[in-house]
Design a protein around this motif. Structure first.
Motif, PDB file in Angstrom:
ATOM      1  N   GLN A 156       0.837  -1.200   0.000  1.00 37.60           N
ATOM      2  CA  GLN A 156       0.000   0.000   0.000  1.00 37.60           C
ATOM      3  C   GLN A 156       0.874   1.254   0.000  1.00 37.60           C
ATOM      4  O   GLN A 156       0.602   2.215  -0.709  1.00 37.60           O
ATOM      5  N   GLU A 157       1.965   1.216   0.765  1.00 35.46           N
ATOM      6  CA  GLU A 157       2.884   2.365   0.777  1.00 35.46           C
ATOM      7  C   GLU A 157       3.505   2.557  -0.607  1.00 35.46           C
ATOM      8  O   GLU A 157       3.871   3.669  -0.976  1.00 35.46           O
ATOM      9  N   ASN A 158       3.610   1.480  -1.355  1.00 33.66           N
ATOM     10  CA  ASN A 158       4.121   1.575  -2.725  1.00 33.66           C
ATOM     11  C   ASN A 158       3.025   1.940  -3.716  1.00 33.66           C
ATOM     12  O   ASN A 158       3.250   1.913  -4.924  1.00 33.66           O
ATOM     13  N   GLY A 159       1.848   2.249  -3.229  1.00 37.56           N
ATOM     14  CA  GLY A 159       0.792   2.784  -4.095  1.00 37.56           C
ATOM     15  C   GLY A 159      -0.263   1.783  -4.528  1.00 37.56           C
ATOM     16  O   GLY A 159      -1.141   2.120  -5.334  1.00 37.56           O
ATOM     17  N   MET A 160      -0.206   0.564  -4.029  1.00 34.23           N
ATOM     18  CA  MET A 160      -1.184  -0.436  -4.489  1.00 34.23           C
ATOM     19  C   MET A 160      -2.532  -0.271  -3.774  1.00 34.23           C
ATOM     20  O   MET A 160      -2.584  -0.010  -2.579  1.00 34.23           O
ATOM     21  N   ASP A 161      -3.608  -0.384  -4.554  1.00 36.27           N
ATOM     22  CA  ASP A 161      -4.949  -0.474  -3.971  1.00 36.27           C
ATOM     23  C   ASP A 161      -5.301  -1.944  -3.835  1.00 36.27           C
ATOM     24  O   ASP A 161      -4.746  -2.780  -4.541  1.00 36.27           O
ATOM     25  N   PHE A 162      -6.258  -2.238  -2.969  1.00 34.18           N
ATOM     26  CA  PHE A 162      -6.649  -3.637  -2.761  1.00 34.18           C
ATOM     27  C   PHE A 162      -8.127  -3.840  -2.954  1.00 34.18           C
ATOM     28  O   PHE A 162      -8.926  -2.930  -2.729  1.00 34.18           O
ATOM     29  N   ARG A 163      -8.463  -5.071  -3.339  1.00 32.86           N
ATOM     30  CA  ARG A 163      -9.819  -5.564  -3.206  1.00 32.86           C
ATOM     31  C   ARG A 163      -9.716  -6.927  -2.549  1.00 32.86           C
ATOM     32  O   ARG A 163      -8.939  -7.761  -2.995  1.00 32.86           O
ATOM     33  N   PHE A 164     -10.495  -7.117  -1.515  1.00 33.76           N
ATOM     34  CA  PHE A 164     -10.453  -8.389  -0.798  1.00 33.76           C
ATOM     35  C   PHE A 164     -11.619  -9.233  -1.255  1.00 33.76           C
ATOM     36  O   PHE A 164     -12.756  -8.757  -1.312  1.00 33.76           O
ATOM     37  N   VAL A 165     -11.350 -10.460  -1.625  1.00 36.65           N
ATOM     38  CA  VAL A 165     -12.425 -11.333  -2.120  1.00 36.65           C
ATOM     39  C   VAL A 165     -12.463 -12.626  -1.302  1.00 36.65           C
ATOM     40  O   VAL A 165     -11.462 -13.025  -0.699  1.00 36.65           O
ATOM     41  N   THR A 166     -13.626 -13.252  -1.294  1.00 34.57           N
ATOM     42  CA  THR A 166     -13.764 -14.508  -0.553  1.00 34.57           C
ATOM     43  C   THR A 166     -12.890 -15.576  -1.207  1.00 34.57           C
ATOM     44  O   THR A 166     -12.519 -15.465  -2.377  1.00 34.57           O
ATOM     45  N   ARG A 167     -12.600 -16.616  -0.440  1.00 33.47           N
ATOM     46  CA  ARG A 167     -11.782 -17.703  -0.965  1.00 33.47           C
ATOM     47  C   ARG A 167     -12.449 -18.387  -2.173  1.00 33.47           C
ATOM     48  O   ARG A 167     -11.767 -18.775  -3.119  1.00 33.47           O
ATOM     49  N   GLU A 168     -13.779 -18.496  -2.102  1.00 27.21           N
ATOM     50  CA  GLU A 168     -14.503 -19.132  -3.227  1.00 27.21           C
ATOM     51  C   GLU A 168     -14.333 -18.294  -4.494  1.00 27.21           C
ATOM     52  O   GLU A 168     -14.028 -18.809  -5.564  1.00 27.21           O
ATOM     53  N   MET A 169     -14.523 -16.991  -4.322  1.00 24.28           N
ATOM     54  CA  MET A 169     -14.415 -16.119  -5.486  1.00 24.28           C
ATOM     55  C   MET A 169     -12.986 -16.143  -6.022  1.00 24.28           C
ATOM     56  O   MET A 169     -12.756 -16.164  -7.216  1.00 24.28           O
ATOM     57  N   TYR A 170     -12.033 -16.155  -5.105  1.00 24.87           N
ATOM     58  CA  TYR A 170     -10.621 -16.142  -5.485  1.00 24.87           C
ATOM     59  C   TYR A 170     -10.278 -17.368  -6.314  1.00 24.87           C
ATOM     60  O   TYR A 170      -9.513 -17.299  -7.274  1.00 24.87           O
ATOM     61  N   ARG A 171     -10.867 -18.498  -5.925  1.00 25.74           N
ATOM     62  CA  ARG A 171     -10.571 -19.742  -6.628  1.00 25.74           C
ATOM     63  C   ARG A 171     -11.058 -19.692  -8.076  1.00 25.74           C
ATOM     64  O   ARG A 171     -10.447 -20.262  -8.961  1.00 25.74           O
ATOM     65  N   ASP A 172     -12.155 -18.991  -8.297  1.00 25.07           N
ATOM     66  CA  ASP A 172     -12.739 -18.916  -9.643  1.00 25.07           C
ATOM     67  C   ASP A 172     -12.141 -17.731 -10.408  1.00 25.07           C
ATOM     68  O   ASP A 172     -12.795 -16.735 -10.695  1.00 25.07           O
ATOM     69  N   LYS A 173     -10.865 -17.897 -10.787  1.00 22.66           N
ATOM     70  CA  LYS A 173     -10.122 -16.798 -11.415  1.00 22.66           C
ATOM     71  C   LYS A 173     -10.727 -16.382 -12.748  1.00 22.66           C
ATOM     72  O   LYS A 173     -10.621 -15.243 -13.153  1.00 22.66           O
ATOM     73  N   GLU A 174     -11.356 -17.352 -13.420  1.00 26.94           N
ATOM     74  CA  GLU A 174     -11.897 -17.047 -14.742  1.00 26.94           C
ATOM     75  C   GLU A 174     -12.993 -15.987 -14.654  1.00 26.94           C
ATOM     76  O   GLU A 174     -12.957 -14.987 -15.376  1.00 26.94           O
ATOM     77  N   THR A 175     -13.943 -16.235 -13.750  1.00 24.89           N
ATOM     78  CA  THR A 175     -15.031 -15.279 -13.557  1.00 24.89           C
ATOM     79  C   THR A 175     -14.480 -13.940 -13.059  1.00 24.89           C
ATOM     80  O   THR A 175     -14.849 -12.872 -13.555  1.00 24.89           O
ATOM     81  N   LEU A 176     -13.589 -14.041 -12.099  1.00 24.25           N
ATOM     82  CA  LEU A 176     -12.993 -12.838 -11.512  1.00 24.25           C
ATOM     83  C   LEU A 176     -12.303 -12.005 -12.605  1.00 24.25           C
ATOM     84  O   LEU A 176     -12.467 -10.779 -12.679  1.00 24.25           O
ATOM     85  N   THR A 177     -11.553 -12.672 -13.458  1.00 23.42           N
ATOM     86  CA  THR A 177     -10.831 -11.978 -14.521  1.00 23.42           C
ATOM     87  C   THR A 177     -11.812 -11.323 -15.495  1.00 23.42           C
ATOM     88  O   THR A 177     -11.600 -10.177 -15.923  1.00 23.42           O
TER      89      THR A 177
END
Ligand SMILES: *Cc1c(COP(=O)(O)O)cnc(C)c1O
Length: 301
Positions: free
Chosen positions: A106-127
């Motif tokens: 974050q200090e290096n300028g990155m923003d975040f979005r936190f997602v559930t583990r289920e959503m994270y696993r489904d990279k295709e939909t997320l992408t």
């Protein structure tokens, strides 16, 4: 991104045996940009910037302690590029400031979005969702592994690395070993030390490398991401003996397993072994936070 101006030294780890072991210090490239992450991102980011995006924006994925997240954030800062990290685990949303990796990102300028583990696993939909929302962005896969990444790893091999019989690296998503395997000399054997349990790994590496000169060796003691007391002791002893810092997730496990293999005489006499120190040292801060809470021995840094 430019090729780093430093040439990466190869140092010997004295074993007093009939086998010679060396480390190539990719960890010296940058504290927050593990050596292999730099090379994996090299062509990905350069080919994106070559297309002259109006408002360059990098998006990627990772866990809360991810070396890849740390690397993308730090590169974003150096290249004046906006960055967004999609972080696994909604529960971190309220306490990410306690996590050294995310705090630094974050200090290096990155923003975040936190997602559930289920959503994270489904990279295709997320992408797909991210592509729609940010059509200009470069979406880099988890760990940065893709065909561009494999091409970038070519830079870890030099005239000097050609003289070794074995090339060793720690393995996560498999991009690094795929690149080493693809560009190794005919006579060289490539050993990958698996820090993650992923049954599809062999095929993934094989597809990216297109060669079969590599082997995958189990290097996790227990579960992926788990740090055992034995591992901490090895890392601290190694530093005391040889003056080189290893990380608890990747290089510590690789070197420990490699030492065990050498002890068991699994290499022919006179072998020359080169292990790549891929860095990952930023992860020590987060690991030590956890160890402190558990009242355990810390990694000396
Ligand atoms: C990411 C990482 C690896 C594994 O690289 P892959 O290309 O994902 O297999 C090894 N070592 C360190 C220090 C890393 O950060």
């Amino acid at each position: 991104m430019k090729i780093p101006a430093i040439s990466i030294p190869i140092v010997e780890i004295p074993l007093e045996k009939n086998i010679r072991l060396f480390l190539k210090r990719e960890d010296l490239i940058h504290l927050q940009i593990s050596g292999n992450k730099y090379w994996k991102l090299f062509y990905n980011i350069n080919s994106y910037l070559d297309r002259n995006p109006a408002d360059p924006f990098l998006i990627t994925f990772g866990g809360a302690f991810s070396n890849h997240i740390a690397a993308v954030a730090a590169l974003g800062k150096e290249g004046h590029l906006k960055t967004l990290g999609i972080i696994r685990g909604e529960e971190i949303q309220d306490k990410w400031q306690e996590n050294p990796t995310l705090k630094l990102a974050q200090e290096n300028g990155m923003d975040f979005r936190f997602v559930t583990r289920e959503m994270y696993r489904d990279k295709e939909t997320l992408t797909q969702i991210l592509e729609k929302e940010f059509p200009q962005a470069l979406i880099i896969p988890e760990g940065g592994t893709n065909e561009h990444a494999v091409e970038g790893i070519k830079y870890m091999l030099t005239e000097e690395t050609k003289s070794f019989d074995y090339l060793c690296t720690a393995v996560g998503t498999g991009g690094t070993i795929a690149g080493i395997s693809k560009f190794a000399e005919e006579k060289q054997q490539v050993l990958g030390f698996k820090a993650v349990d992923d049954p599809s790994l062999y095929n993934k590496v094989s597809d990216l490398s297109t060669r079969n000169n590599f082997q995958l060796i189990e290097a996790h003691d227990g579960k992926y991401g788990k740090i055992t007391d034995e591992n901490i002791r090895f890392i601290n002893d190694f530093k005391q003996k040889f003056g080189i810092q290893l990380d608890p997730v990747y290089t510590g496990k690789m070197m420990k397993t490699l030492f065990e293999m050498i002890e068991k005489k699994e290499f022919p006499e006179e072998s020359r072994i080169l292990a790549f120190h891929t860095g990952g040292l930023q992860g020590i801060f987060g690991a030590n936070e956890l160890l402190k809470k558990q009242n355990r021995e810390l990694i000396r840094f």
